[in-house]
Design an enzyme around this catalytic site. Structure first.
Site, mmCIF file in Angstrom:
data_model
loop_
_atom_site.group_PDB
_atom_site.id
_atom_site.type_symbol
_atom_site.label_atom_id
_atom_site.label_comp_id
_atom_site.label_asym_id
_atom_site.label_seq_id
_atom_site.Cartn_x
_atom_site.Cartn_y
_atom_site.Cartn_z
ATOM 1 N N GLU A 238 -61.527 -50.963 43.794
ATOM 2 C CA GLU A 238 -60.284 -49.741 43.949
ATOM 3 C C GLU A 238 -60.516 -49.007 44.723
ATOM 4 O O GLU A 238 -60.898 -47.985 45.094
ATOM 5 C CB GLU A 238 -60.118 -49.117 42.567
ATOM 6 C CG GLU A 238 -59.368 -49.233 41.779
ATOM 7 C CD GLU A 238 -57.927 -50.423 41.606
ATOM 8 O OE1 GLU A 238 -57.235 -50.491 43.050
ATOM 9 O OE2 GLU A 238 -57.209 -50.925 40.809
ATOM 10 N N CYS B 53 -55.864 -41.704 46.741
ATOM 11 C CA CYS B 53 -55.320 -42.995 47.530
ATOM 12 C C CYS B 53 -54.265 -42.963 47.835
ATOM 13 O O CYS B 53 -53.796 -44.310 48.714
ATOM 14 C CB CYS B 53 -56.402 -43.726 46.333
ATOM 15 S SG CYS B 53 -55.976 -44.011 44.439
ATOM 16 N N LYS C 240 -71.122 -44.111 36.474
ATOM 17 C CA LYS C 240 -71.849 -42.715 38.043
ATOM 18 C C LYS C 240 -70.803 -42.242 38.789
ATOM 19 O O LYS C 240 -70.184 -42.902 38.984
ATOM 20 C CB LYS C 240 -72.639 -44.119 38.581
ATOM 21 C CG LYS C 240 -74.272 -43.327 39.660
ATOM 22 C CD LYS C 240 -73.951 -42.365 40.535
ATOM 23 C CE LYS C 240 -73.069 -42.179 41.839
ATOM 24 N NZ LYS C 240 -72.077 -41.200 42.136
ATOM 25 N N GLU D 62 -57.538 -43.726 56.635
ATOM 26 C CA GLU D 62 -56.981 -43.010 55.951
ATOM 27 C C GLU D 62 -57.589 -41.663 56.161
ATOM 28 O O GLU D 62 -59.055 -41.677 56.459
ATOM 29 C CB GLU D 62 -58.217 -43.851 54.571
ATOM 30 C CG GLU D 62 -57.791 -42.990 53.665
ATOM 31 C CD GLU D 62 -58.233 -42.696 52.281
ATOM 32 O OE1 GLU D 62 -59.475 -43.476 52.112
ATOM 33 O OE2 GLU D 62 -57.502 -43.510 50.697
#
Ligand code: NAD
Length: 493
Positions: free
Chosen positions: A266, A300, A191, A396
């Protein structure tokens, strides 16, 4: 630093070749059962690039059924490891053949200057090499009732893998997920991200061309709450591998574990860069800056918390700010551009919201933070100085924003480095071997780079985080382990 709106190359965009825009299910391109499609937007121009089929639960069910058939005794389950490896090598060769086209497609999709398919190709070749080397072991156990026994452990594919990927590096993350799964003998329902599904659709087309049997690689674009959630909940899926935000990852992890599926997560990061005064500071200043502006900070593992020993703070602030002012923010199709547009208006609002929060909490904005132009989401890279507890030093941001925090002494540096919910990556700059090794041991993160280190991520070393940055590892043999399960077989002879 650029201060004017970037010039957009419309001719370059017009020459980009688009992939099929339907769902790849059981070896064929199909519209969504609902017939619905969604618009994919070029973030640099805010114009529509394509209309892509909008997969929902019923399409996921079709894809999972095909994947299930292939893993449960279908043609795929009977192929040898050597044969699976050959198909993966063929896929890597096709990506190499389409190198330029994919590079341009991904630039159009994510608004960033040319990210090449090199890391995806490297990962696929790495795992292709593993496909015929996955073996079990024999274990010596005592005789039973005077009769000898023979016991061995088989390593088998986990089954159907549901893979969900983010928009910031869609091709690479897709390759990191499908390659170990296919090498291990699993089948995949992938996906891709709704904001940037095109390079993954191209990858699907290449998987067909490489000759993977129908149903082995399925690509179902759609939205997270619809296609993504249906994949996580599907009873036919044995494992979920997810790359994306920690918020969504926690939710997926909880659902998948509740259903007793294997899961790899992750997730996000807020990685520290620690600058000790004994480091060759001037040499590393460009790297310190690059860590948080590259990809407009939509990386990331970006080192967005710059922890600096107090005696070199002025040198680092001036040096990093000067580097940031040299950054050319512009059209991803211009060869001179360093960083392009943020992915979407929603994300731009989120990032600039953090800039406002930083100012409101008393962080000092040393440079950057201005939008360039009114079309596209171009943002100057920004540097704050502030305290470790400020929101901008804790959460973040996923934009080109770094926060510099001074520290006094080794112990405080490590405390600050670990004072976050995340634990993905870290960088340490020091001239002392002893400091480097102590820090590498004490930082809670999946990766520690000392004075730069090698070009990580590389397929032969594990990649992943601790704490809020995720569960499990991708790449290396850990990637194979994560797609296989051991079975013990014991005989009385
Ligand atoms: P996101 O979490 O919003 O979305 C990621 C994917 O999950 C998308 O495909 C989305 O459609 C899907 N999704 C969303 N809600 C879902 C749900 N309820 N159920 C199932 N699927 C759902 O993340 P993003 O904004 O696309 O990507 C940015 C994030 O990804 C950042 O936090 C970044 O740090 C992280 N990231 C991590 C790594 C890593 O390897 N650790 C790599 C790249 C990006």
């Amino acid at each position: 630093m650029t201060t004017v709106a970037p010039t957009i190359d419309t001719d370059a965009r017009a020459s980009v070749v688009l992939p099929p825009t339907d769902l790849l299910i059981d070896g064929e391109w199909r519209p969504a059962r609902s017939g619905e499609r969604f618009a994919v937007i070029d973030p640099a121009t805010e114009r529509e690039t394509a209309q892509v089929a909008r997969g929902r639960a019923e399409d996921i069910a079709d894809a999972v059924a095909a994947a299930r058939r292939e893993v449960d005794g279908g043609r795929w389950s009977k192929l040898s490891g050597l044969e699976r490896g050959r198909l993966l090598f063929a896929l890597a060769d096709l990506l190499q053949r389409d190198f330029q086209a994919i590079t341009r497609l991904e630039a159009l999709d994510i608004g960033q200057p040319f990210k090449t398919p090199t890391p995806a190709i490297a990962a696929i070749r790495y795992f292709a090499g593993w496909a015929d080397k996955i073996d079990g072991r024999q274990v010596s156990l005592p005789d039973v009732g005077g009769r000898p026994t023979h016991t061995y452990v088989r390593r088998e594919p986990v089954g159907v893998v549901g893979a969900i990927t983010p928009w910031n590096a869609p091709l690479m993350t897709a390759a990191w997920k499908i390659a170990p799964a296919l090498a291990a003998g699993c089948t995949v329902v992938l996906k891709p991200p709704e904001d940037a599904p095109l390079s993954t659709l191209h990858l699907g087309a290449l998987a067909l061309e490489a000759g993977f049997p129908p149903g082995v690689v399925n690509v179902v674009p759609g939205f997270g709450q619809e296609a993504g959630a249906a994949l996580v909940e599907s009873p036919g899926v044995d494992k979920i591998t997810f790359t994306g935000s920690s918020q969504v990852g926690r939710n997926i992890g909880a659902k998948a574990s509740g259903l007793l599926k294997y899961v790899t997560l992750e997730l996000g990061g807020k990685s520290p860069q620690i600058v000790f005064a004994d480091a060759d500071v001037d040499r590393f200043i460009p790297m310190m800056a690059r860590q948080f502006y590259q990809g407009s900070g939509q990386v990331c593992a970006a080192g967005t918390r710059l922890l600096v020993e107090r005696s070199v703070v002025d040198q680092v602030v001036e040096g990093v700010a000067a580097e940031l002012r040299k950054v050319r923010v512009g059209d991803p199709f211009d060869a001179n551009t360093h960083i392009g547009s943020l992915i979407s208006r929603k994300h731009f609002d989120r990032v600039t919201g953090y800039l406002d929060t930083g100012r409101a909490e008393g962080a000092e904005l040393v440079t950057g933070g201005e939008r360039l132009g009114e079309r596209g989401f171009f943002l100057e890279p920004a540097l704050f100085t502030g305290g470790i507890d400020m929101t901008v030093a804790q959460e973040e941001i996923f934009g080109p924003v770094g926060v510099l925090v001074p520290f006094d002494g080794y112990d405080q540096a490590i405390r600050m480095a670990n004072a976050t919910d995340y634990g993905l990556a870290s960088v340490v700059y020091t001239g002392s071997m002893s400091t480097a090794h102590r820090a590498a041991t004490q930082i809670r993160a999946g990766m520690v780079r000392i004075n730069g280190g090698a070009g990580i991520p590389a397929p032969s070393v594990p990649f992943g985080g601790t704490k809020g940055s995720g569960l499990g590892r991708e790449l290396s043999f850990a990637g194979i382990e994560a797609c296989t399960v051991e079975k013990t077989v014991s005989f009385e002879l």
